[in-house]
Design a protein around this motif. Structure first.
Motif: not given
Length: 89
Positions: A5-8, A74-89
Motif C-alpha cells: 500500500x502506497x497511500x489511501x 457516513x459523511x451526511x449525505x454520502x458514504x466513503x471508505x479509505x481506499x488502498x492505493x497499491x503500488x504497481x510493479x
C-alpha cells in the motif's frame, strides 16, 4: 521492490443501509464502482470520528466484511471508505 500500500484515498461508495425508527443507521452492503457488492457481515462499533488517513468526518462504522475489519464513514449525505492505493510493479 516489495508490493504494498502506497497511500489511501477517499472513495465515495454506494451503501445499502437500514434506517430504524429510532434514527439509527445500519450499513448492510457496499457497492463498488464496478458493481461488485460486498455485504456487511456485522457492525462492530459506531462513533463520531474523523478519518485521519484521507480527511473527512462523520459517523465511523467499524465493520466486518468477508472476515476483514474496515471502516465505512457516513459523511451526511454520502458514504466513503479509505481506499488502498497499491503500488504497481
Amino acid at each position: 521492490m516489495v508490493q504494498g500500500i502506497v497511500q489511501r484515498r477517499k472513495r465515495y461508495v454506494q451503501v445499502t443501509a437500514r434506517f430504524d425508527v429510532d434514527g439509527s443507521i445500519t450499513p448492510l452492503a457496499i457497492t463498488w464502482d464496478d458493481g461488485t457488492v460486498y455485504p456487511v457481515d456485522r457492525v462492530i462499533n459506531v462513533r463520531r470520528a474523523a478519518s485521519l488517513k484521507v480527511g473527512g468526518t462523520g459517523l465511523r462504522y467499524l465493520c466486518e466484511i468477508k472476515g476483514n475489519r474496515t471502516f465505512i464513514y457516513f459523511e451526511d449525505p454520502a458514504w466513503f471508505v479509505e481506499e488502498k492505493v497499491v503500488e504497481m510493479p
